[in-house]
Design an enzyme around this catalytic site. Structure first.
Site, mmCIF file in Angstrom:
data_model
loop_
_atom_site.group_PDB
_atom_site.id
_atom_site.type_symbol
_atom_site.label_atom_id
_atom_site.label_comp_id
_atom_site.label_asym_id
_atom_site.label_seq_id
_atom_site.Cartn_x
_atom_site.Cartn_y
_atom_site.Cartn_z
ATOM 1 C CG ASN A 10 -1.870 -9.677 4.750
ATOM 2 O OD1 ASN A 10 -2.932 -9.788 4.133
ATOM 3 N ND2 ASN A 10 -1.679 -10.204 5.944
ATOM 4 C CE LYS A 12 -2.976 -8.071 8.502
ATOM 5 N NZ LYS A 12 -2.682 -8.001 9.917
ATOM 6 C CG HIS A 100 -1.664 -13.800 8.448
ATOM 7 N ND1 HIS A 100 -2.337 -13.374 9.564
ATOM 8 C CD2 HIS A 100 -0.813 -12.805 8.113
ATOM 9 C CE1 HIS A 100 -1.914 -12.163 9.885
ATOM 10 N NE2 HIS A 100 -0.994 -11.791 9.016
ATOM 11 C CD GLU A 102 -4.665 -10.890 10.971
ATOM 12 O OE1 GLU A 102 -5.033 -10.834 9.783
ATOM 13 O OE2 GLU A 102 -3.968 -9.996 11.506
ATOM 14 C CD GLU A 172 3.208 -11.486 9.318
ATOM 15 O OE1 GLU A 172 3.285 -10.394 8.748
ATOM 16 O OE2 GLU A 172 2.160 -12.129 9.415
ATOM 17 N N GLY A 178 -0.136 -5.325 13.832
ATOM 18 C CA GLY A 178 -1.189 -4.323 13.976
ATOM 19 C C GLY A 178 -1.161 -3.588 15.309
ATOM 20 C CB SER A 218 4.179 -2.729 13.757
ATOM 21 O OG SER A 218 2.984 -3.072 14.433
ATOM 22 N N GLY A 240 -0.941 -2.905 7.748
ATOM 23 C CA GLY A 240 -1.478 -1.543 7.822
ATOM 24 C C GLY A 240 -0.817 -0.549 6.877
HETATM 25 P P1 PGA Z 1 0.804 -5.120 10.223
HETATM 26 O O1 PGA Z 1 0.360 -6.578 9.712
HETATM 27 O O2 PGA Z 1 1.852 -4.611 9.292
HETATM 28 O O3 PGA Z 1 -0.463 -4.299 10.169
HETATM 29 O O4 PGA Z 1 1.327 -5.279 11.614
HETATM 30 C C1 PGA Z 1 1.306 -7.493 9.204
HETATM 31 C C2 PGA Z 1 0.640 -8.810 8.861
HETATM 32 O O5 PGA Z 1 -0.242 -9.263 9.614
HETATM 33 O O6 PGA Z 1 0.967 -9.451 7.851
#
Ligand code: PGA
Length: 256
Positions: A10, A12, A100, A102, A172, A178, A218, A240
């Site tokens: 992902n 983003k 998601h 976000e 998640e 993140g 993460s 990330g």
């Molecule tokens: P992250 O994001 O691996 O940076 O924690 C995961 C996601 O939001 O899908």
């Protein structure tokens, strides 16, 4: 039943269509046939990268599926700024991330909107990656189970069992996204097993056995192996650590 693991990137709001092509080419050199056979790989770049990614993956015969990070549920019309599932299908998009955290938190997506998107994505023969997860406050208040199971039930409301089976769910925990703070493999396993139970309630035992459930939050080369060792964790949704081809290739190889 053995479920084939699925690791999805992902991105983003990262990578433009030039750096996306560079990523795809570098990434493909880092993997071999066995990696592709062992794991389904999907990359979900921003909308503006989809066309260049599609042509690169096709021209170089890279067996990586294309995903989108969102879409609207209508086919077309006066919906300024939205992207329709039919447009995604034309670009050979196979997966769509839906709900998601976000999108839910920053853009106000509700469970009802998530459900409409899930149904629309399925009607267009694409696979939704349905995201669910609790906030830190909810976790500390012991409300994780209620929150997550409610999100699963709402996301699949009105969807036939046969359509639920090929879906992907991503658990998640919001506090792990993140932040560098991932759920322990045991914690993730526990919640993911409950999610599988919720899918069984919504769509029957067969669909629950087939549905692939990812952990996200993460995930990196250093922790993917212990997550994948859990019986109900079928892959990862990676933010990330998916932006760099070498890191993402190592995640796909479960850390190797
Ligand atoms: P992250 O994001 O691996 O940076 O924690 C995961 C996601 O939001 O899908």
């Amino acid at each position: 039943m053995t479920r084939k693991p699925i690791i999805a990137a992902n991105w983003k709001m990262h990578h433009d269509h030039f750096t996306a092509i560079q990523f795809a080419q570098k990434f493909s050199y880092l993997l071999d046939k066995e990696d592709y056979e062992r794991v389904d790989i999907a990359i979900c770049p921003p909308f503006t990268d989809l066309r260049s990614m599609q042509t690169t993956l096709e021209a170089d015969r890279i067996p990586v599926a294309l995903g989108a990070q969102n879409c609207y549920w209508e086919k077309q019309g006066a919906f300024t700024g939205e992207i329709s599932p039919t447009m995604l299908v034309k670009l050979k998009v196979s997966y769509v991330i839906v709900g998601h955290s976000e999108r839910r938190e920053i853009f106000g997506e509700t469970d009802e909107m998530v459900n409409r998107k899930v149904r629309s994505v399925l009607e267009h023969q694409m696979t939704p990656i349905v995201c669910v997860g609790e906030t830190l406050e909810e976790r500390e208040a012991g409300a994780t189970q209620g929150k997550v199971l409610g999100q699963v039930a709402e996301a699949f409301a009105g969807v036939k069992s046969a359509a639920v089976a090929p879906c992907v769910v991503a658990y998640e925990p919001i506090w792990a996204i993140g932040t560098g703070r991932n759920a322990t493999p045991e914690d993730a396993q526990e919640t993911i097993a409950l999610i599988r139970g919720a899918v069984a309630e919504a769509a029957g035992a067969e669909a629950a056995e087939a549905v692939r459930i990812q952990y996200g939050g993460s995930v990196k080369p250093g922790n993917i192996a212990e997550l994948m060792a859990q019986p109900d964790i079928d892959g990862a949704l990676v933010g990330g650590a998916s932006l760099d081809p070498e890191d993402f290739a190592r995640v796909v190889r479960f850390g190797a």
